[in-house]
Design a protein around this motif. Structure first.
Motif, PDB file in Angstrom:
ATOM      1  N   UNK A  63       0.871  -1.158  -0.084  1.00  0.00           N
ATOM      2  CA  UNK A  63      -0.048  -0.139   0.020  1.00  0.00           C
ATOM      3  C   UNK A  63       0.745   1.109  -0.177  1.00  0.00           C
ATOM      4  N   UNK A  64       1.915   1.338   0.750  1.00  0.00           N
ATOM      5  CA  UNK A  64       2.448   2.424   0.871  1.00  0.00           C
ATOM      6  C   UNK A  64       3.540   2.706  -0.353  1.00  0.00           C
ATOM      7  N   UNK A  65       4.015   1.698  -1.051  1.00  0.00           N
ATOM      8  CA  UNK A  65       4.639   1.734  -2.137  1.00  0.00           C
ATOM      9  C   UNK A  65       3.963   2.126  -3.265  1.00  0.00           C
ATOM     10  N   UNK A  66       2.764   1.644  -3.285  1.00  0.00           N
ATOM     11  CA  UNK A  66       1.515   2.171  -4.356  1.00  0.00           C
ATOM     12  C   UNK A  66       1.223   3.430  -4.073  1.00  0.00           C
ATOM     13  N   UNK A  67       1.045   3.916  -3.068  1.00  0.00           N
ATOM     14  CA  UNK A  67       0.756   5.297  -2.746  1.00  0.00           C
ATOM     15  C   UNK A  67       1.701   6.329  -3.226  1.00  0.00           C
ATOM     16  N   UNK A  68       2.976   5.963  -3.001  1.00  0.00           N
ATOM     17  CA  UNK A  68       4.191   6.630  -3.505  1.00  0.00           C
ATOM     18  C   UNK A  68       4.088   6.648  -5.082  1.00  0.00           C
ATOM     19  N   UNK A  69       4.027   5.700  -5.770  1.00  0.00           N
ATOM     20  CA  UNK A  69       3.900   5.503  -7.175  1.00  0.00           C
ATOM     21  C   UNK A  69       2.766   6.410  -7.717  1.00  0.00           C
ATOM     22  N   UNK A  70       1.748   6.488  -6.896  1.00  0.00           N
ATOM     23  CA  UNK A  70       0.505   7.093  -7.601  1.00  0.00           C
ATOM     24  C   UNK A  70       0.422   8.627  -7.398  1.00  0.00           C
ATOM     25  N   UNK A  71       1.105   8.989  -6.041  1.00  0.00           N
ATOM     26  CA  UNK A  71       1.022  10.517  -5.829  1.00  0.00           C
ATOM     27  C   UNK A  71       2.344  11.172  -6.444  1.00  0.00           C
ATOM     28  N   UNK A  72       3.558  10.714  -6.298  1.00  0.00           N
ATOM     29  CA  UNK A  72       4.735  11.120  -6.926  1.00  0.00           C
ATOM     30  C   UNK A  72       4.656  11.129  -8.516  1.00  0.00           C
ATOM     31  N   UNK A  73       3.789  11.590  -9.043  1.00  0.00           N
ATOM     32  CA  UNK A  73       3.383  11.214 -10.543  1.00  0.00           C
ATOM     33  C   UNK A  73       2.774  12.665 -11.188  1.00  0.00           C
ATOM     34  N   UNK A  74       3.034  12.704 -12.538  1.00  0.00           N
ATOM     35  CA  UNK A  74       2.150  13.855 -13.154  1.00  0.00           C
ATOM     36  C   UNK A  74       1.514  13.365 -14.259  1.00  0.00           C
ATOM     37  N   UNK A  75       1.511  11.829 -14.354  1.00  0.00           N
ATOM     38  CA  UNK A  75       0.835  11.350 -15.428  1.00  0.00           C
ATOM     39  C   UNK A  75      -0.801  11.106 -15.117  1.00  0.00           C
ATOM     40  N   UNK A  76      -1.597  10.538 -16.082  1.00  0.00           N
ATOM     41  CA  UNK A  76      -3.044  10.279 -15.748  1.00  0.00           C
ATOM     42  C   UNK A  76      -3.433   9.163 -16.871  1.00  0.00           C
ATOM     43  N   UNK A  77      -4.461   8.351 -16.301  1.00  0.00           N
ATOM     44  CA  UNK A  77      -4.800   7.350 -17.502  1.00  0.00           C
ATOM     45  C   UNK A  77      -6.268   7.595 -17.653  1.00  0.00           C
ATOM     46  N   UNK A  78      -6.648   7.240 -18.886  1.00  0.00           N
ATOM     47  CA  UNK A  78      -7.865   7.571 -19.380  1.00  0.00           C
ATOM     48  C   UNK A  78      -8.292   6.571 -19.964  1.00  0.00           C
ATOM     49  N   UNK A  79      -9.730   5.894 -19.602  1.00  0.00           N
ATOM     50  CA  UNK A  79     -10.212   4.926 -20.192  1.00  0.00           C
ATOM     51  C   UNK A  79     -10.830   5.245 -21.703  1.00  0.00           C
ATOM     52  N   UNK A  80     -10.557   4.465 -22.538  1.00  0.00           N
ATOM     53  CA  UNK A  80     -10.801   4.806 -23.806  1.00  0.00           C
ATOM     54  C   UNK A  80     -11.308   3.447 -24.745  1.00  0.00           C
ATOM     55  N   UNK A  81     -12.678   3.535 -24.770  1.00  0.00           N
ATOM     56  CA  UNK A  81     -13.303   2.146 -25.348  1.00  0.00           C
ATOM     57  C   UNK A  81     -13.160   1.054 -24.528  1.00  0.00           C
ATOM     58  N   UNK A  82     -12.615  -0.016 -24.779  1.00  0.00           N
ATOM     59  CA  UNK A  82     -12.303  -1.079 -23.992  1.00  0.00           C
ATOM     60  C   UNK A  82     -10.916  -1.364 -23.308  1.00  0.00           C
TER      61      UNK A  82
END
Length: 869
Positions: free
Chosen positions: A369-388
């Protein structure tokens, strides 16, 4: 190929270019523009339309056919004249429309230069057209800009650029103003920005080191202009065959005319017309048309397989390839980064899942959880759902970290208080967020840098773990955290006492379907070689994953530079993976493989691939992610960017190749058989078993129609189990020459036998000649059924049953032949008579006997071939 600036300091580069940090004056910029010329690639001079059209008639066989058209027109054989002229014009139009590929590739590279650029002139920022940028200009660069020229960086702040079109690397390259080693490869010159590349993050200013043709992209354009198109094996062989056949037919016709005039009893005018008719019958004028139609049918079949053909002969060439040289990024791989391995103080974890989808299992179970939190927050990108699916916005590596966090179930959201952007000088990114326990600093970056910032761990052991991950071809990131006081971040405060969270290993994974496609190609006797601009470790890992034969050995561009031609010839035979390559390396490797007698297909998507794509026997570009320059230089474009489509294209290419061989194997013996019946009669002083007008009729009614049916033949069993056709394999193999001789002899024997039998029964000569003419047509029909299967038996139920096209053309020929034989209105045209039903049945029986004799001979030959192999 080294530029003279990447290893210099910023001050040295300015001095070498006679430039100043505040930029050029307007007056000096104008002088340099006059001296160096506009910052664009030169236009390629094109031939005029009329010259391009006339060039299509510069072929020996076309010359002979035109001469034959003139003669047949003078003899008032208008139907034959029309057929010959239609074939000539069709080939000319097709060739005319296929011209100009190299010019289009050059134009595609030219449009990649930036339309405008921000430069310093007289110390002020001004916007100028991209083609007015000159060496010595100081250019200001921001995220999202297209670089207008080759730049030596003076300052860089968190700068990264997408250089995949030049280097093949999956992720943007970090940049800094520090000098690079003099011998650094193109992808390692972090002090340079290259014309046409895209800045993905950060800002910078740099001095223009090169413009126009002197830039890296301009140099590739120059390479492309120098590379000559290779003709395909079929086209080259048909050209040689056309010359030899034309000379042979004209020479034989002259000798025949002289012999018959001296020793024969025919009127010279009638004899001349007869010899001209024989010569026209001997020329396979239907062959170019049927071959073109066969290739066009292959275009449609490949389009259904998502392979778009840009040049007709490439269809046959893809069936002959013995080596596929493939790029890595986006061709064998997905061009999407993904986290696959995690190392934490609690243990090692494997991460499953594809692409940027935040879905996939992590094994074994554990608290990340803590590793994943750092990966998600120390981050400037985003994921966008596109179709499938999911699409990344921003840096691909940061998007992969978001997908990893999603797989852990972490949906961290926190207000960002401060940030230190990634910079190649300090090699990490840090953010300060408002967490539940108060302000929290999160850091990610290069393992060797982040590990120095952490306390309470065995740094040497963790360095070893990071190197082990890198040895697997993974790109490695380290993450750490520390509770923080205050709402600001300071780089000095972060240099110690961080709590280490773990290592993440990322890779651009191979396409699953590419693994199967590589295996299929290897089973078909085709070597697959990876030629990439990426790092050796990454190339080795992908090569092993997709199953290349020599995946463990990697040669880099620097090692290739040290090899002479003999050493390179040995290397290409024993090495399947080439890394850190330049456009020159790719071009040199393709040429070395071709020098070894192998037909080469080259796949790629970047501008850096264009020269090698053009040089290869078959250039294959990616349709979705490929650059326009690569598409224009290629022969085939994969609409789905899928390496597996190449295997399907090879199968279709081999089918087309087989069908072309069937067409040639049908046309040459039948044409020779038609001419031989008259030639033998003239040489032996016998009565003509068939008249000149009748042989021209047979040539017309069967020449294109029956051969055309072979263009629609389906793929034979075992097509992908056979080795590729050698590049130097002759068009007229020993087997084909023997088949021509055998069929000509059988045709002549049958026609003379029927003619003699009819005369012996007291039939008038016109009746005997009609029987002989019908015998020739029936023999050609049964010969068609024989030639439909080159590698097995022609007597299988499926082969006898035939395809709808086969029966359609047989029906057309039969109806036409019955019409000229039995309709009183048509009988005077060819001098025919109605033949009795019993004699017609005898002629059909002769056709069946021909099929049995030819099939028996083929099976004997195949059996002897298997024993001697």
């Amino acid at each position: 190929m080294t530029d003279p600036f990447h290893h210099l300091t910023a001050a040295e580069a300015l001095a070498a270019l006679d430039a100043r940090p505040e930029g050029l004056t307007q007056a000096e910029a104008r002088r340099r523009l006059e001296r160096h010329g506009p910052n664009r690639l030169p236009e390629v001079r094109r031939r005029g339309r009329l010259r391009r059209l006339l060039a299509q008639f510069d072929n020996v066989l076309i010359h002979v056919l035109l001469a034959a058209a003139v003669v047949t027109g003078a003899l008032q054989h208008w139907v034959d004249t029309g057929v010959i002229l239609a074939v000539v014009l069709a080939n000319a139009v097709i060739g005319f429309l296929q011209e100009g590929k190299a010019e289009a590739a050059m134009a595609a590279i030219r449009v990649m230069l930036a339309p405008r650029a921000a430069v310093l002139r007289d110390g002020q920022r001004v916007s100028v057209p991209g083609d007015e940028v000159v060496p010595g200009d100081v250019v200001l660069i921001e995220a999202g800009d297209r670089v207008p020229a080759d730049l030596r960086l003076l300052q860089a702040h968190g700068l990264a650029a997408d250089e995949s079109m030049l280097t093949g690397e999956s992720v943007p390259a970090g940049k800094s103003a520090r000098p690079a080693p003099r011998a650094a490869a193109l992808g390692d010159r972090q002090s340079m920005l290259w014309s046409g590349t895209l800045v993905t993050q950060g800002s910078a200013r740099g001095v223009v080191a090169a413009t126009g043709t002197a830039t890296e992209i301009g140099r590739i354009g120059g390479l492309l202009a120098q590379v000559e198109d290779l003709t395909t094996p079929l086209v080259a062989q048909m050209d040689r065959f056309s010359r030899a056949l034309s000379v042979a037919i004209l020479g034989a016709s002259a000798l025949l005319l002289a012999w018959a005039a001296i020793f024969g009893e025919h009127d010279f005018a009638a004899l001349f017309m007869l010899v001209v008719g024989v010569a026209v019958a001997a020329i396979p004028e239907g062959l170019p048309a049927v071959m073109t139609i066969t290739l066009a049918i292959g275009v449609q079949a490949m389009a259904r397989r998502r392979a778009i053909v840009r040049r007709l002969p490439a269809i046959e060439a893809i069936g002959s390839v013995g080596v596929i040289c493939t790029d890595k990024t986006g061709t064998l791989t997905r061009n999407e980064m993904v986290v696959t391995e995690v190392e934490t103080p609690e243990g090692r974890f494997h991460v499953a899942g594809e692409g940027y989808a935040p879905e996939g299992r992590i094994t074994p179970d554990g608290d990340l959880a803590r590793l994943a939190r750092a990966a998600a927050l120390c981050n400037d990108a985003s994921l966008v759902r596109q179709g499938d699916g999911w699409r990344a916005e921003g840096d691909p590596m940061e998007a992969a970290l978001l997908a990893f966090a999603g797989k852990t179930g972490e949906r961290a959201a926190a207000r960002r208080l401060d940030a230190i952007p990634f910079d190649s000088r300090h090699r990490y990114m840090a953010v300060l967020v408002e967490a539940g326990e108060g302000p929290l600093a999160l850091v990610k970056g290069a393992p060797e840098r982040v590990l120095r910032m952490c306390a309470g761990l065995d740094r040497e052991a963790w360095h070893g773990r990071a190197e082990a991950l890198a040895g697997q071809g993974l790109r490695v990131l380290a993450l750490a955290e520390r509770p923080q006081t205050g709402a600001r971040l300071s780089a000095g405060e972060l240099d110690a006492d961080l709590h280490f969270l773990g290592l993440l290993g990322l890779i651009d994974p191979p396409r699953p379907e590419a693994i199967a496609a590589v295996a299929e190609c290897r089973a078909a006797g085709i070597e697959v070689k990876m030629i990439t601009g990426d790092h050796a470790g990454t190339a080795r890992a992908i090569a092993g994953a997709i199953g290349l034969a020599q995946a463990g050995r990697v040669l880099t561009g620097a090692e290739l530079d040290r090899l002479d031609d003999a050493g390179l010839a040995e290397a290409v035979a024993t090495v399947d993976v080439f890394a850190r390559t330049s456009p020159e390396h790719k071009l040199r490797l393709v040429r070395a493989l071709q020098a070894g007698g192998r037909s080469v297909a080259m796949t790629g998507d970047g501008v850096n691939d264009a020269p090698a794509l053009k040089r290869a026997d078959v250039g294959i570009a990616m349709g979705q992610k490929g650059s326009q320059a690569a598409k224009e230089a290629a022969d085939l474009v994969l609409a789905d960017d899928n390496f597996a489509t190449i295997a399907a294209a090879v199968r279709e290419g081999r089918t087309v190749q087989d069908n072309l061989r069937k067409v040639i194997s049908f046309e040459l013996p039948t044409n020779a058989g038609e001419a031989a019946t008259v030639v033998l009669a003239l040489l032996l002083g016998l009565a003509l078993p068939i008249t000149a007008i009748q042989i021209l009729w047979v040539n017309l009614i069967t020449g294109i129609t029956l051969g055309l049916a072979l263009a629609f033949e389906p793929t034979e069993p075992g097509t992908m189990a056979r080795p590729p056709r050698p590049r130097d394999a002759p068009l007229l193999s020993g087997g084909l020459v023997w088949h021509v001789v055998l069929v000509s002899a059988l045709f002549s024997t049958a026609v003379f036998g029927v003619f003699a039998l009819a005369i012996g029964r007291g039939y008038p000569t016109p009746m005997a000649q009609t029987l002989a003419m019908n015998t020739l047509v029936v023999l050609e029909i049964f010969h068609l059924f024989f030639i439909r299967n080159l590698h097995g038996t022609s007597l299988r139920p499926g082969m006898v049953r035939g395809t709808p096209v086969v029966w359609a053309v047989v029906l057309v020929v039969a109806v036409a032949q019955c019409a000229v034989t039995y309709l009183p209105a048509l009988q005077p045209l060819l001098g025919t008579r109605s033949i009795p039903l019993a004699d017609g049945a005898m002629v059909v029986a002769l056709g069946g006997a021909l099929l049995l004799v030819l099939e028996g001979e083929k099976q004997l030959r195949l059996r002897l071939g298997r024993k001697t192999s």
